[in-house]
Design a protein around this motif. Structure first.
Motif, PDB file in Angstrom:
ATOM      1  N   GLN A  96       0.832  -1.201   0.000  1.00  0.00           N
ATOM      2  CA  GLN A  96       0.000   0.000   0.000  1.00  0.00           C
ATOM      3  C   GLN A  96       0.867   1.252   0.000  1.00  0.00           C
ATOM      4  OE1 GLN A  96      -2.371  -0.733   3.520  1.00  0.00           O
ATOM      5  NE2 GLN A  96      -4.110  -1.478   2.321  1.00  0.00           N
ATOM      6  N   PHE A  97       1.948   1.211   0.781  1.00  0.00           N
ATOM      7  CA  PHE A  97       2.869   2.347   0.831  1.00  0.00           C
ATOM      8  C   PHE A  97       3.483   2.607  -0.540  1.00  0.00           C
ATOM      9  CE2 PHE A  97       7.360   3.647   1.160  1.00  0.00           C
ATOM     10  CZ  PHE A  97       7.190   4.923   1.694  1.00  0.00           C
ATOM     11  N   LEU A  98       3.899   1.543  -1.227  1.00  0.00           N
ATOM     12  CA  LEU A  98       4.481   1.708  -2.555  1.00  0.00           C
ATOM     13  C   LEU A  98       3.479   2.330  -3.521  1.00  0.00           C
ATOM     14  CD1 LEU A  98       6.479  -1.634  -3.073  1.00  0.00           C
ATOM     15  CD2 LEU A  98       7.387   0.619  -2.466  1.00  0.00           C
ATOM     16  N   ARG A  99       2.218   1.933  -3.401  1.00  0.00           N
ATOM     17  CA  ARG A  99       1.202   2.450  -4.317  1.00  0.00           C
ATOM     18  C   ARG A  99       0.859   3.910  -4.052  1.00  0.00           C
ATOM     19  NH1 ARG A  99      -3.395  -1.909  -6.141  1.00  0.00           N
ATOM     20  NH2 ARG A  99      -1.971  -3.553  -6.834  1.00  0.00           N
ATOM     21  N   VAL A 100       0.636   4.258  -2.783  1.00  0.00           N
ATOM     22  CA  VAL A 100       0.221   5.631  -2.491  1.00  0.00           C
ATOM     23  C   VAL A 100       1.339   6.631  -2.753  1.00  0.00           C
ATOM     24  CG1 VAL A 100      -1.499   4.904  -0.803  1.00  0.00           C
ATOM     25  CG2 VAL A 100       0.795   5.480  -0.023  1.00  0.00           C
ATOM     26  N   THR A 101       2.585   6.184  -2.689  1.00  0.00           N
ATOM     27  CA  THR A 101       3.719   7.055  -2.993  1.00  0.00           C
ATOM     28  C   THR A 101       4.142   6.944  -4.454  1.00  0.00           C
ATOM     29  OG1 THR A 101       5.253   5.314  -2.260  1.00  0.00           O
ATOM     30  CG2 THR A 101       4.623   6.983  -0.633  1.00  0.00           C
ATOM     31  N   SER A 102       3.496   6.047  -5.203  1.00  0.00           N
ATOM     32  CA  SER A 102       3.809   5.775  -6.611  1.00  0.00           C
ATOM     33  C   SER A 102       5.222   5.234  -6.818  1.00  0.00           C
ATOM     34  CB  SER A 102       3.610   7.041  -7.470  1.00  0.00           C
ATOM     35  OG  SER A 102       2.260   7.434  -7.476  1.00  0.00           O
ATOM     36  N   LEU A 103       5.847   4.739  -5.753  1.00  0.00           N
ATOM     37  CA  LEU A 103       7.193   4.161  -5.891  1.00  0.00           C
ATOM     38  C   LEU A 103       7.168   2.861  -6.700  1.00  0.00           C
ATOM     39  CD1 LEU A 103       8.606   4.772  -2.290  1.00  0.00           C
ATOM     40  CD2 LEU A 103       9.276   5.946  -4.397  1.00  0.00           C
ATOM     41  N   ASP A 104       6.002   2.217  -6.740  1.00  0.00           N
ATOM     42  CA  ASP A 104       5.908   0.986  -7.518  1.00  0.00           C
ATOM     43  C   ASP A 104       6.068   1.240  -9.016  1.00  0.00           C
ATOM     44  OD1 ASP A 104       3.374   2.328  -7.390  1.00  0.00           O
ATOM     45  OD2 ASP A 104       2.432   0.540  -8.246  1.00  0.00           O
ATOM     46  N   GLU A 105       5.910   2.500  -9.436  1.00  0.00           N
ATOM     47  CA  GLU A 105       6.011   2.846 -10.849  1.00  0.00           C
ATOM     48  C   GLU A 105       7.451   3.087 -11.309  1.00  0.00           C
ATOM     49  OE1 GLU A 105       3.263   2.785 -12.514  1.00  0.00           O
ATOM     50  OE2 GLU A 105       1.622   3.257 -11.154  1.00  0.00           O
ATOM     51  N   LEU A 106       8.398   3.188 -10.383  1.00  0.00           N
ATOM     52  CA  LEU A 106       9.768   3.573 -10.746  1.00  0.00           C
ATOM     53  C   LEU A 106      10.421   2.673 -11.800  1.00  0.00           C
ATOM     54  CD1 LEU A 106      11.304   4.764  -7.340  1.00  0.00           C
ATOM     55  CD2 LEU A 106      10.535   6.148  -9.285  1.00  0.00           C
ATOM     56  N   PRO A 107      10.211   1.340 -11.781  1.00  0.00           N
ATOM     57  CA  PRO A 107      10.831   0.515 -12.828  1.00  0.00           C
ATOM     58  C   PRO A 107      10.367   0.849 -14.245  1.00  0.00           C
ATOM     59  CG  PRO A 107      10.261  -0.855 -10.950  1.00  0.00           C
ATOM     60  CD  PRO A 107       9.624   0.491 -10.715  1.00  0.00           C
ATOM     61  N   GLU A 108       9.283   1.604 -14.367  1.00  0.00           N
ATOM     62  CA  GLU A 108       8.837   2.013 -15.693  1.00  0.00           C
ATOM     63  C   GLU A 108       9.835   2.958 -16.354  1.00  0.00           C
ATOM     64  OE1 GLU A 108       4.722   3.377 -15.597  1.00  0.00           O
ATOM     65  OE2 GLU A 108       4.276   1.813 -14.133  1.00  0.00           O
ATOM     66  N   LEU A 109      10.764   3.499 -15.559  1.00  0.00           N
ATOM     67  CA  LEU A 109      11.847   4.298 -16.142  1.00  0.00           C
ATOM     68  C   LEU A 109      12.661   3.469 -17.126  1.00  0.00           C
ATOM     69  CD1 LEU A 109      12.987   6.194 -12.923  1.00  0.00           C
ATOM     70  CD2 LEU A 109      11.999   7.259 -14.977  1.00  0.00           C
ATOM     71  N   ILE A 110      12.717   2.159 -16.896  1.00  0.00           N
ATOM     72  CA  ILE A 110      13.390   1.249 -17.842  1.00  0.00           C
ATOM     73  C   ILE A 110      12.639   1.245 -19.163  1.00  0.00           C
ATOM     74  CG2 ILE A 110      14.084  -1.145 -18.267  1.00  0.00           C
ATOM     75  CD1 ILE A 110      14.219  -1.499 -15.205  1.00  0.00           C
ATOM     76  N   ASN A 111      11.298   1.213 -19.091  1.00  0.00           N
ATOM     77  CA  ASN A 111      10.488   1.263 -20.299  1.00  0.00           C
ATOM     78  C   ASN A 111      10.678   2.579 -21.059  1.00  0.00           C
ATOM     79  OD1 ASN A 111       8.217  -0.477 -18.344  1.00  0.00           O
ATOM     80  ND2 ASN A 111       8.864  -1.304 -20.320  1.00  0.00           N
ATOM     81  N   VAL A 112      10.818   3.663 -20.297  1.00  0.00           N
ATOM     82  CA  VAL A 112      11.049   4.966 -20.928  1.00  0.00           C
ATOM     83  C   VAL A 112      12.400   4.970 -21.631  1.00  0.00           C
ATOM     84  CG1 VAL A 112      11.357   7.442 -20.523  1.00  0.00           C
ATOM     85  CG2 VAL A 112       9.586   6.182 -19.272  1.00  0.00           C
ATOM     86  N   PHE A 113      13.425   4.469 -20.972  1.00  0.00           N
ATOM     87  CA  PHE A 113      14.765   4.407 -21.561  1.00  0.00           C
ATOM     88  C   PHE A 113      14.764   3.577 -22.841  1.00  0.00           C
ATOM     89  CE2 PHE A 113      18.968   2.443 -21.993  1.00  0.00           C
ATOM     90  CZ  PHE A 113      19.773   3.574 -22.021  1.00  0.00           C
ATOM     91  N   LYS A 114      14.028   2.480 -22.827  1.00  0.00           N
ATOM     92  CA  LYS A 114      13.973   1.586 -23.990  1.00  0.00           C
ATOM     93  C   LYS A 114      13.150   2.161 -25.147  1.00  0.00           C
ATOM     94  CE  LYS A 114      13.063  -2.716 -23.312  1.00  0.00           C
ATOM     95  NZ  LYS A 114      12.298  -3.896 -22.826  1.00  0.00           N
ATOM     96  N   GLY A 115      12.324   3.155 -24.863  1.00  0.00           N
ATOM     97  CA  GLY A 115      11.489   3.734 -25.913  1.00  0.00           C
ATOM     98  C   GLY A 115      10.102   3.135 -25.999  1.00  0.00           C
ATOM     99  N   ASP A 116       9.740   2.262 -25.050  1.00  0.00           N
ATOM    100  CA  ASP A 116       8.386   1.693 -25.010  1.00  0.00           C
ATOM    101  C   ASP A 116       7.380   2.710 -24.482  1.00  0.00           C
ATOM    102  OD1 ASP A 116       9.361  -0.826 -25.793  1.00  0.00           O
ATOM    103  OD2 ASP A 116       9.793  -1.378 -23.714  1.00  0.00           O
ATOM    104  N   MET A 117       7.868   3.598 -23.607  1.00  0.00           N
ATOM    105  CA  MET A 117       7.018   4.575 -22.945  1.00  0.00           C
ATOM    106  C   MET A 117       7.700   5.940 -22.968  1.00  0.00           C
ATOM    107  SD  MET A 117       5.720   2.445 -19.565  1.00  0.00           S
ATOM    108  CE  MET A 117       4.859   3.882 -18.887  1.00  0.00           C
TER     109      MET A 117
END
Length: 219
Positions: free
Chosen positions: A90-111
């Motif tokens: 719950q803590f990860l979700r409310v702080t949006s920390l669970d989204e941080l690995p999506e930075l990998i998707n951004v680097f790759k050009g998927d997002m």
């Protein structure tokens, strides 16, 4: 990895590469700490990965930190989400920390850093023609819908905000969205849909026969 994704403005891609690269480097100690905490509290796997629709509906694998445990009842059935989402998740979700690995998707050009959120593959067949236009840009970690209600608004309103972003994108709009996202995360606004631990499933939008006919012509 797609260094220059199709039809992405060069200034947007350069910004995405700079933000994702610098963020992954600076936040690496935090990412390691979260990974170890997930291993301690939830066990393996550390990352949640799933196929999601990206630009023009093309699938890619999204990465997030796993927030729920894999607990089963006595019949071997997976427990409901609310029973598997523990305090740390719950803590990860409310702080949006669970989204941080999506930075990998951004680097790759998927997002991209900013764009409509990548939802579920099965939603592709449930969109109206207008709603499907949200896939005319790269999906993002945050977006116009996220700073205008996130999970506290209806699916239809989210998609209207997404399409508005597609039609009005400019670099300074992205900067505004990022700044307001940081503020919204600090205030923890719109994290959950009322009565749910996350957004309920989108089952499609009821439209008139006239609109259905128009969609068939346009498709």
């Amino acid at each position: 990895m797609t260094f220059l994704p199709e039809d992405v403005p060069i200034i947007k891609r350069i910004f995405d590469l700079l933000v994702s690269t610098i963020s992954l480097l600076i936040l690496s100690p935090l990412l390691l700490f979260i990974a170890l905490a997930i291993l301690l509290f939830n066990g393996l796997p550390i990352l949640f990965h799933q196929l999601r629709p990206g630009y023009k509906g093309r699938s890619f694998v999204i990465y997030k930190f796993r927030t729920m445990t894999d607990e089963f009842d006595s019949q071997g059935r997976l427990l409901p989400d609310e029973n598997r989402l523990k305090r740390f998740g719950q803590f990860l979700r409310v702080t949006s920390l669970d989204e941080l690995p999506e930075l990998i998707n951004v680097f790759k050009g998927d997002m991209s850093v900013v764009g409509p959120r990548p939802l579920l593959m099965q939603y592709l067949t449930r969109y109206t023609h207008e709603q499907a236009r949200r896939h005319d840009v790269l999906p993002g970690i945050t977006g116009w819908a996220q700073i205008n209600g996130r999970n506290a608004i209806t699916w239809e309103d989210k998609f209207k905000y997404d399409v508005w972003y597609v039609d009005h994108w400019n670099f300074w709009l992205d900067m505004k969205i990022i700044a307001e996202t940081i503020w919204k995360v600090m205030l923890r606004e719109g994290i959950n849909e009322p009565g749910h631990i996350s957004a309920g499933e989108f089952m499609g939008t009821e439209i008139s026969n006239g609109q259905q006919a128009q969609d068939k012509v346009e498709n």
